[in-house]
Design a protein around this motif. Sequence first.
Motif, mmCIF file in Angstrom:
data_model
loop_
_atom_site.group_PDB
_atom_site.id
_atom_site.type_symbol
_atom_site.label_atom_id
_atom_site.label_comp_id
_atom_site.label_asym_id
_atom_site.label_seq_id
_atom_site.Cartn_x
_atom_site.Cartn_y
_atom_site.Cartn_z
ATOM 1 N N VAL A 219 9.194 9.585 3.047
ATOM 2 C CA VAL A 219 9.057 8.837 4.292
ATOM 3 C C VAL A 219 8.056 9.421 5.102
ATOM 4 N N ILE A 220 8.253 10.735 5.439
ATOM 5 C CA ILE A 220 7.113 11.493 6.143
ATOM 6 C C ILE A 220 5.830 11.343 5.375
ATOM 7 N N GLY A 221 5.893 11.408 4.043
ATOM 8 C CA GLY A 221 4.522 11.542 3.420
ATOM 9 C C GLY A 221 4.055 9.755 3.659
ATOM 10 N N THR A 222 4.991 8.762 3.419
ATOM 11 C CA THR A 222 4.202 7.514 3.691
ATOM 12 C C THR A 222 3.535 7.233 5.229
ATOM 13 N N ILE A 223 4.309 7.676 6.058
ATOM 14 C CA ILE A 223 3.822 7.504 7.385
ATOM 15 C C ILE A 223 2.934 8.383 7.662
ATOM 16 N N VAL A 224 2.645 9.536 7.228
ATOM 17 C CA VAL A 224 1.484 10.308 7.363
ATOM 18 C C VAL A 224 0.171 9.943 6.803
ATOM 19 N N GLU B 39 5.803 18.147 -2.545
ATOM 20 C CA GLU B 39 5.124 17.379 -3.631
ATOM 21 C C GLU B 39 5.541 15.800 -3.394
ATOM 22 N N SER B 40 6.695 15.599 -3.007
ATOM 23 C CA SER B 40 7.263 14.136 -2.901
ATOM 24 C C SER B 40 6.508 13.584 -1.662
ATOM 25 N N ALA B 41 6.245 14.530 -0.783
ATOM 26 C CA ALA B 41 5.440 13.866 0.526
ATOM 27 C C ALA B 41 3.885 13.858 0.127
ATOM 28 N N ASN B 42 3.430 14.371 -0.521
ATOM 29 C CA ASN B 42 1.910 14.246 -0.889
ATOM 30 C C ASN B 42 1.681 13.007 -1.683
ATOM 31 N N ASN B 43 2.676 12.737 -2.667
ATOM 32 C CA ASN B 43 2.413 11.630 -3.526
ATOM 33 C C ASN B 43 2.775 10.262 -2.827
ATOM 34 N N THR C 167 1.808 9.770 0.091
ATOM 35 C CA THR C 167 0.696 9.212 0.775
ATOM 36 C C THR C 167 -0.358 8.454 0.248
ATOM 37 N N VAL C 168 -0.135 8.713 -1.142
ATOM 38 C CA VAL C 168 -1.009 7.544 -1.849
ATOM 39 C C VAL C 168 -0.676 6.227 -1.562
#
Lengths: 321, 505, 154
Positions: free
Chosen positions: B256-261, B302-306, B308-309
């Motif tokens: 969720v953090i990754g998506t928002i960022v 790794e879950s966060a950076n993917n 972000t796509v």
Amino acid sequence: MKTFGKIVLTAAAAVVAVTFGLTATAVAEFPEKAINYVIAFKPGGESDITGRFQQPFFKKKFGQDLVMSYKDGGGGAVAWAQLNTISGDGYTIMGTNLPHIVIQPAQKAVGYTTGDITNVYMFHYTPDAIVVKDDSPFKTVKDLIDYAKKNPGKVTFSGSGKGTANHLAQVTFDRLAGIKTAYVAFAGTAPSTTAVLGGQVVASWGYTTVPPSYPGTRMLAVAMEKRHPKFRDVPTFKELGFDLVSGAYRGIAVPKSTPEAIRKKLAKMIDEINHDPAFIKQMEDNGFAMLNAPYGPELDKFMAKIKKDIITSAKEAGIIK
Amino acid sequence: MHGIDYVLEAISFYHISIALAGVAAGTVIGALPGLTATMAIAVLVPLTFSMKPASALILMGAIYTGAIYGGAYSAILLKTPGTPSAIATTFDGYPMAKRGDGDLAVTLACTSSVLGGLIGAGFLLGLAPPLAKIALAFGPVEYFWLAIFGLSLISALSEGHMVKGLIGGCFGMLLTTIGVAEVSADIRYTFGSQTLIGGIEPVSALIGLYCIPVLIDLVATPARHLKVSSESRGFRLREALALSWRHKFNLIRSSVIGTIVGILPGAGGSIAGLVAYSEARRSSRRTDYFGTGEPEGVMASESANNATVGGGFIPTLVLGIPGTPPDAVILGALLVQGIRTGPNLFVGDESSIVYVFIAGLFVATLLMLPTGLLIGRYAYRFIINVPKAVLVPTVAFMTIIGTYAIRNNMSDVVIMILLGAIGWILDRYGFKPSPIVLGLILSRIAEQGFVQGWTIGKARGNVVAEFFARPISLGIIAFICVSMFYPIIARRWKLKEEPQNARET
Amino acid sequence: MPAKREYDAPGIILAAIFILIAGIFLNDSRTLVDSDSYVFPAAICTLMIGLSIGFIVWNLLKPHPDKEATPVMGSTPRRIGLVALMLVSAFIMPYVGFLPAGIGVFATLMVLAMFEPWTLKRALTYALVCVAIVTGFYVIFDIVFLVPLPEMPF
């Protein structure tokens, strides 16, 4: 030493022969292989996108690929400083931007002067424009000026970078309208427009390319001689009584060593693309404005005038001394 | 076209093939430091002119998602993030590889990336138009604080030398100020050097600071690069899945953090990984093990950076504002194809393009599991089995050519090598590379936010209020304080495990 | 573990160097006119100087030997050789082209990183691997990803 001199002479003769050989036979067949198109910025910017627009037309008309590569750094200065070190066979061309190539060398030593850049064509420009959110209370330029007069210094304009077309337009317009506004520089048109959409700033000095790309924005006026064909209902600053015609101009340059015949041939090729109705429509639909300044007296005249204008407004803005 | 039709079109043989090719190519590209998804997609753009828009998007999306995952390989096996998004993966991934758990780390990176990618794509599918508003809610000041949030990790990464870490962070930030000034475009701190006008490219500096010290120590002794266990353990997929299940909240939170960022156009994958890592570290019961090879750290990053796509596509498709640099190139390709982005893209006549693409993105992300595991296994085998006399020159060349490729500039290579040598010396005396790298990567965002916030605050008549009185800013400031001080307080109250054994599994 | 060293001497020296660097940057800031250009770096310089002075004072008052400093293991000439060779490759590549410079430097690096005795068979295999890897890099970057690598002059 004698032998050395001989070698140099022979080599020189060989070079001359090769060069002449090239002008005589190869020009007619130029281009015989893919042309490398160097963009002085990161991929995805407007310089890249307009190059991308040219790409399919080039392939269709001349049968060769236009291959983009990117040499980002120093706001374009890194690439332009290296332009004349590239071999001048016509197979490497580089995108150039105004006012950048005039302002950068005037500010500091950046490794090139404006005269070092051999442009073969200036093919379009993106006129400056005042951009606001769709639901902004400002409907006309007059609304904005009235508000700015009541709140001196409080009106914030976002814009793309400093020493850029947006920045020069802001300074010039402040002077013409007799107002004082704050200019907030962002790293490009996308973040600058995001700031208007997010309400971080009151308005933006953007380009006519903003409304087609960013839904939810509209323009109050454009800095063109005549209205933009895509935005018939947006007035020009001239109509409103402000003598402001400005924007970011883009062209294509070659290394200084490129033979005259190749320069002309390239200019002719770009000219041909520039007159293709499909290309014009695509450019104008995306908010660009066409410009035809091919290599020769036309380009020289254009450059002389634009250089004078840019230097004048940059001096007024206090960007250069 | 409705629901199932989109899915059927996305799983056509043609689309599956290009998704598979894209993911595989992307993974290899991401694993090579310097080669980025942006560059790979830029090279492909002319090819996509002749494709249908949805197919072109699937291909570019597959490469993108594969590249973000591929960055983990070099982060884990060589301590050099293949893409800046994988910076936080090095913190625990490399220590894991060092002690012989590299295979587990690579597999965990794969499963976490797939999950993160699916969650990010899920948000893109379900909530794109409302979520796009987040991109607009963040102003300069919020980006400034977000960068400070990332920098606050320095306190955790300095390995017992807090002050040295902070000095290192400042040094990294100062390095990025060389060249053309971020906001004003002035040329500064070049000391008359023509070479320095281009500045110090953060990614090449990062390659130098992380990879050159590893190489320097690798060449000095005949010892093996990574510890190898005697028995063959396959993919260790079961172990990875058990860990994932145990830390499912970490994975979901990080995604969720990754998506928002990812939605934030001014941030990007590196910040996503860092923020998720910071949060995982704070909320874990094993805070003190982070940085010593804690699987949770790899999973968070790794879950966060993917994620972000998928997140990055939200502002790209809804607002026309590219969420990340590869999105900018994809947007350009769409423009050439005559596709107009905007909220109408999700409801109008062209909506089939978006939905087929999103379905394709799911497919590509799922395909990442088999391809990722397979390529990961070979990458791991190669790194542990190849003789040192081949490994050293290969990695050295990878850094040289990768750095050159970023801006086609040989000066960047020289700067990269020199910085690496300086970094090795600094590392020996307690100035660790990670704080310097954080400074390098986050300085630009911090400076832009700072200067722009300052100008806007001045115009509004109150600079202090601009920085401290906006709700989102206050929220981020609160998180910064909590991440920095909570572990200390918690330890005092004995809420955390005392460090005893260094391994969890 | 050197027990006698009470002060973190290298740390203090490096902190002093950082003060010097920040000082040079601060001094150069005065040539900039636009406040946008120098506010941020000047703030960072000030912070860096403050932290470094703090570190030095704190260390002099209450000596903290650097516990982490491990003795350098292995061969220093090989370390220096690696950095020097990489620099050489960066400097000669624009003049002799990527492939010749690459193969030359790669082969030398192989010799540098070799800890086992050379046999004829090994030398031949390694030579082959060297050419294959450098060419592989060339193909991936120059041909596939269109990165304009330095060309051979003729």
